[in-house]
Write a protein that holds these residues in place. Structure first.
Motif, PDB file in Angstrom:
ATOM      1  N   THR A  13       0.847  -1.195   0.000  1.00  0.00           N
ATOM      2  CA  THR A  13       0.000   0.000   0.000  1.00  0.00           C
ATOM      3  C   THR A  13       0.884   1.247   0.000  1.00  0.00           C
ATOM      4  O   THR A  13       2.048   1.198   0.424  1.00  0.00           O
ATOM      5  N   TYR A  14       0.310   2.315  -0.535  1.00  0.00           N
ATOM      6  CA  TYR A  14       0.966   3.631  -0.453  1.00  0.00           C
ATOM      7  C   TYR A  14       0.031   4.514   0.363  1.00  0.00           C
ATOM      8  O   TYR A  14      -1.065   4.826  -0.111  1.00  0.00           O
ATOM      9  N   GLY A  15       0.433   4.871   1.543  1.00  0.00           N
ATOM     10  CA  GLY A  15      -0.373   5.764   2.383  1.00  0.00           C
ATOM     11  C   GLY A  15      -1.814   5.289   2.514  1.00  0.00           C
ATOM     12  O   GLY A  15      -2.747   6.072   2.352  1.00  0.00           O
ATOM     13  N   GLY A  16      -1.996   4.017   2.744  1.00  0.00           N
ATOM     14  CA  GLY A  16      -3.351   3.497   2.951  1.00  0.00           C
ATOM     15  C   GLY A  16      -4.044   3.059   1.669  1.00  0.00           C
ATOM     16  O   GLY A  16      -5.079   2.405   1.707  1.00  0.00           O
ATOM     17  N   ARG A  17      -3.467   3.424   0.513  1.00  0.00           N
ATOM     18  CA  ARG A  17      -4.078   3.031  -0.756  1.00  0.00           C
ATOM     19  C   ARG A  17      -3.417   1.745  -1.255  1.00  0.00           C
ATOM     20  O   ARG A  17      -2.193   1.671  -1.339  1.00  0.00           O
ATOM     21  N   THR A  18      -4.240   0.737  -1.563  1.00  0.00           N
ATOM     22  CA  THR A  18      -3.680  -0.564  -1.924  1.00  0.00           C
ATOM     23  C   THR A  18      -3.282  -0.584  -3.396  1.00  0.00           C
ATOM     24  O   THR A  18      -4.120  -0.349  -4.275  1.00  0.00           O
ATOM     25  N   ALA A  19      -2.003  -0.862  -3.664  1.00  0.00           N
ATOM     26  CA  ALA A  19      -1.524  -0.934  -5.052  1.00  0.00           C
ATOM     27  C   ALA A  19      -1.407  -2.387  -5.508  1.00  0.00           C
ATOM     28  O   ALA A  19      -1.652  -2.704  -6.665  1.00  0.00           O
ATOM     29  N   VAL A  20      -1.005  -3.274  -4.588  1.00  0.00           N
ATOM     30  CA  VAL A  20      -0.953  -4.715  -4.877  1.00  0.00           C
ATOM     31  C   VAL A  20      -1.754  -5.400  -3.783  1.00  0.00           C
ATOM     32  O   VAL A  20      -1.509  -5.195  -2.599  1.00  0.00           O
ATOM     33  N   GLY A  37      -1.273  -5.593 -17.849  1.00  0.00           N
ATOM     34  CA  GLY A  37      -2.370  -4.869 -17.211  1.00  0.00           C
ATOM     35  C   GLY A  37      -2.322  -3.406 -17.594  1.00  0.00           C
ATOM     36  O   GLY A  37      -1.292  -2.915 -18.047  1.00  0.00           O
ATOM     37  N   PRO A  38      -3.439  -2.706 -17.406  1.00  0.00           N
ATOM     38  CA  PRO A  38      -3.484  -1.284 -17.770  1.00  0.00           C
ATOM     39  C   PRO A  38      -2.627  -0.442 -16.823  1.00  0.00           C
ATOM     40  O   PRO A  38      -2.174  -0.932 -15.785  1.00  0.00           O
ATOM     41  N   ASN A  39      -2.439   0.814 -17.184  1.00  0.00           N
ATOM     42  CA  ASN A  39      -1.693   1.720 -16.307  1.00  0.00           C
ATOM     43  C   ASN A  39      -2.375   1.794 -14.949  1.00  0.00           C
ATOM     44  O   ASN A  39      -3.598   1.827 -14.871  1.00  0.00           O
ATOM     45  N   GLY A  40      -1.570   1.796 -13.913  1.00  0.00           N
ATOM     46  CA  GLY A  40      -2.126   1.906 -12.562  1.00  0.00           C
ATOM     47  C   GLY A  40      -2.581   0.580 -11.986  1.00  0.00           C
ATOM     48  O   GLY A  40      -3.112   0.525 -10.870  1.00  0.00           O
ATOM     49  N   ALA A  41      -2.359  -0.517 -12.705  1.00  0.00           N
ATOM     50  CA  ALA A  41      -2.836  -1.835 -12.244  1.00  0.00           C
ATOM     51  C   ALA A  41      -2.041  -2.342 -11.043  1.00  0.00           C
ATOM     52  O   ALA A  41      -2.542  -3.154 -10.267  1.00  0.00           O
ATOM     53  N   GLY A  42      -0.794  -1.880 -10.922  1.00  0.00           N
ATOM     54  CA  GLY A  42       0.042  -2.365  -9.810  1.00  0.00           C
ATOM     55  C   GLY A  42       1.265  -3.139 -10.278  1.00  0.00           C
ATOM     56  O   GLY A  42       1.996  -3.698  -9.462  1.00  0.00           O
ATOM     57  N   LYS A  43       1.516  -3.139 -11.578  1.00  0.00           N
ATOM     58  CA  LYS A  43       2.630  -3.934 -12.128  1.00  0.00           C
ATOM     59  C   LYS A  43       3.979  -3.438 -11.594  1.00  0.00           C
ATOM     60  O   LYS A  43       4.786  -4.209 -11.097  1.00  0.00           O
ATOM     61  N   SER A  44       4.209  -2.120 -11.732  1.00  0.00           N
ATOM     62  CA  SER A  44       5.499  -1.557 -11.286  1.00  0.00           C
ATOM     63  C   SER A  44       5.706  -1.809  -9.809  1.00  0.00           C
ATOM     64  O   SER A  44       6.820  -2.122  -9.372  1.00  0.00           O
ATOM     65  N   THR A  45       4.649  -1.656  -9.050  1.00  0.00           N
ATOM     66  CA  THR A  45       4.771  -1.839  -7.593  1.00  0.00           C
ATOM     67  C   THR A  45       5.174  -3.271  -7.274  1.00  0.00           C
ATOM     68  O   THR A  45       6.036  -3.515  -6.423  1.00  0.00           O
ATOM     69  N   LEU A  46       4.574  -4.223  -7.974  1.00  0.00           N
ATOM     70  CA  LEU A  46       4.937  -5.625  -7.768  1.00  0.00           C
ATOM     71  C   LEU A  46       6.410  -5.850  -8.110  1.00  0.00           C
ATOM     72  O   LEU A  46       7.145  -6.511  -7.359  1.00  0.00           O
TER      73      LEU A  46
HETATM   74  P1  ADP Z   1       1.349   0.098 -13.145  1.00  0.00           P
HETATM   75  O1  ADP Z   1       2.802  -0.203 -13.125  1.00  0.00           O
HETATM   76  O2  ADP Z   1       0.523  -1.111 -13.450  1.00  0.00           O
HETATM   77  O3  ADP Z   1       1.014   1.260 -14.028  1.00  0.00           O
HETATM   78  P2  ADP Z   1       1.744   1.103 -10.444  1.00  0.00           P
HETATM   79  O4  ADP Z   1       2.297  -0.005  -9.638  1.00  0.00           O
HETATM   80  O5  ADP Z   1       2.686   2.155 -10.930  1.00  0.00           O
HETATM   81  O6  ADP Z   1       0.889   0.491 -11.662  1.00  0.00           O
HETATM   82  O7  ADP Z   1       0.620   1.823  -9.613  1.00  0.00           O
HETATM   83  C1  ADP Z   1      -0.386   1.130  -8.867  1.00  0.00           C
HETATM   84  C2  ADP Z   1      -1.168   2.138  -8.034  1.00  0.00           C
HETATM   85  O8  ADP Z   1      -0.320   2.680  -7.026  1.00  0.00           O
HETATM   86  C3  ADP Z   1      -1.685   3.322  -8.823  1.00  0.00           C
HETATM   87  O9  ADP Z   1      -2.931   3.669  -8.294  1.00  0.00           O
HETATM   88  C4  ADP Z   1      -0.645   4.395  -8.568  1.00  0.00           C
HETATM   89  O10 ADP Z   1      -1.231   5.671  -8.655  1.00  0.00           O
HETATM   90  C5  ADP Z   1      -0.227   4.085  -7.136  1.00  0.00           C
HETATM   91  N1  ADP Z   1       1.180   4.472  -6.887  1.00  0.00           N
HETATM   92  C6  ADP Z   1       2.262   4.007  -7.574  1.00  0.00           C
HETATM   93  N2  ADP Z   1       3.402   4.526  -7.052  1.00  0.00           N
HETATM   94  C7  ADP Z   1       3.035   5.319  -6.012  1.00  0.00           C
HETATM   95  C8  ADP Z   1       3.734   6.123  -5.059  1.00  0.00           C
HETATM   96  N3  ADP Z   1       5.072   6.214  -5.077  1.00  0.00           N
HETATM   97  N4  ADP Z   1       2.997   6.789  -4.138  1.00  0.00           N
HETATM   98  C9  ADP Z   1       1.652   6.694  -4.107  1.00  0.00           C
HETATM   99  N5  ADP Z   1       0.928   5.961  -4.958  1.00  0.00           N
HETATM  100  C10 ADP Z   1       1.588   5.268  -5.906  1.00  0.00           C
END
Ligand code: ADP
Length: 301
Positions: A13-20, A37-46
């Motif tokens: 999570t980022y500040g309470g918002r679930t990314a994965v 997955g589409p942009n914002g799906a959580g790929k980069s975070t994973l």
């Molecule tokens: P993807 O790679 O699939 O585009 P991300 O992993 O970048 O997806 O993002 C997943 C979610 O986490 C999105 O809602 C994005 O806005 C949020 N997010 C990504 N990086 C950060 C960050 N450093 N701080 C806060 N929110 C983030």
């Protein structure tokens, strides 16, 4: 056999918002795995969690058996990372960029020299070794980043949208490089993409949507999970046929794929469809699902 990576119930999570949101995913050594997955799906975070750049809230990540929470250094040594944004120093020559990375990974001097020569030759960059990175094309710079990621001989290479901004020929060359790594060195390749065509090249595809792994498997298995959902017709006049089919209540449309009639169990509707058309029908075929169908059936809900 120890998996190249093994992610279980990962939550970030980022500040309470679930990314994965509770993803489990593993790969054998030598597999190519696509996160689609589409942009914002959580790929980069994973990918960032796997490479220990972002801490998980819960769940477990192992890289070649090393738990990233227990021994992040050992895990990192097995990973070569290619980030979405370029991270080369543009003012420095190609070779200096590699030396910098070799030092970062603590490679002894003689070993570093040998590996730098290896990767420069492997990626056809030997004659550019003295050129500043800023003189390289986008495609060559990407190759250099992949070469750099391989310097310390990682078993797992992670690439975040590696072909963004590259033209189709350069993309093809990059894919050939990655397949060669898998085939010749049994390197596991994990990459994120939002291009369906690029996911098709993987041994395993994980479709990520809203932080969830919504579907996974080989491209062939994913396609087989979807039954055929349309008939494709060739007729003497597709425009007339389309109008007739629509008037008869069918969901018919002309597409780049031909005149399609979408319905459940299309194999049972062939006679009915053909009867609804007065122009000669030259061919009727079941349209097999594509990875696009799998993707849209999974993410459009
Ligand atoms: P993807 O790679 O699939 O585009 P991300 O992993 O970048 O997806 O993002 C997943 C979610 O986490 C999105 O809602 C994005 O806005 C949020 N997010 C990504 N990086 C950060 C960050 N450093 N701080 C806060 N929110 C983030």
């Amino acid at each position: 056999m120890t998996p190249a990576f093994d992610v279980s119930d990962l939550v970030v999570t980022y500040g309470g918002r679930t990314a994965v949101d509770g993803v489990s995913l593993a790969a054998r050594p030598g597999e190519i795995v696509a996160l689609l997955g589409p942009n914002g799906a959580g790929k980069s975070t994973l990918l960032k969690a796997l490479s220990t750049a972002v801490p998980p809230d819960s769940g477990r990540i192992e890289v070649f058996g090393h738990d990233t929470a227990v021994d992040p250094v050992a895990a990192r040594r097995r990973i070569g990372m290619v980030f979405q944004e370029q991270t080369l120093d543009p003012d420095l020559p190609v070779e200096r960029n590699l030396w910098f990375h070799a030092r970062l990974f603590g490679l002894p001097r003689a070993q570093a020299r040998a590996r730098i020569d290896d990767v420069l030759h492997q990626f056809d960059l030997a004659d550019r070794r003295a050129d500043p990175v800023e003189q390289l094309s986008g495609g060559l710079a990407r190759r250099l980043e992949i070469a750099r990621a391989l310097l310390h001989r990682p078993g797992l290479v992670i690439l975040d949208e590696p072909t963004t901004g590259l033209d189709p020929d350069v993309r093809r060359a990059l894919w050939a490089d990655l397949r060669r790594l898998r085939d010749e060195e049994r390197v596991t390749v994990l990459y994120a993409t939002h291009y369906l065509a690029e996911a098709e090249l993987a041994d395993q595809v994980a479709i990520i949507h809203n932080g969830l792994l919504v579907r996974g498997g080989s491209p062939a298995v994913l396609k087989a999970e979807l039954a055929a959902t349309a008939l494709r017709l060739s007729t003497a006049d597709d425009v007339v046929a389309e109008g007739e089919l629509i008037r008869a209540g069918f969901d018919a449309s002309s597409t780049t794929d031909g005149l399609l009639v979408r319905c459940a169990q299309p194999e049972r509707r062939i006679a009915e469809v053909v009867r609804a058309v007065t122009v000669p029908v030259t061919e009727v075929a079941l349209r097999e699902p594509s990875l696009d169908d799998v993707y849209f059936a999974t993410t459009e809900s």
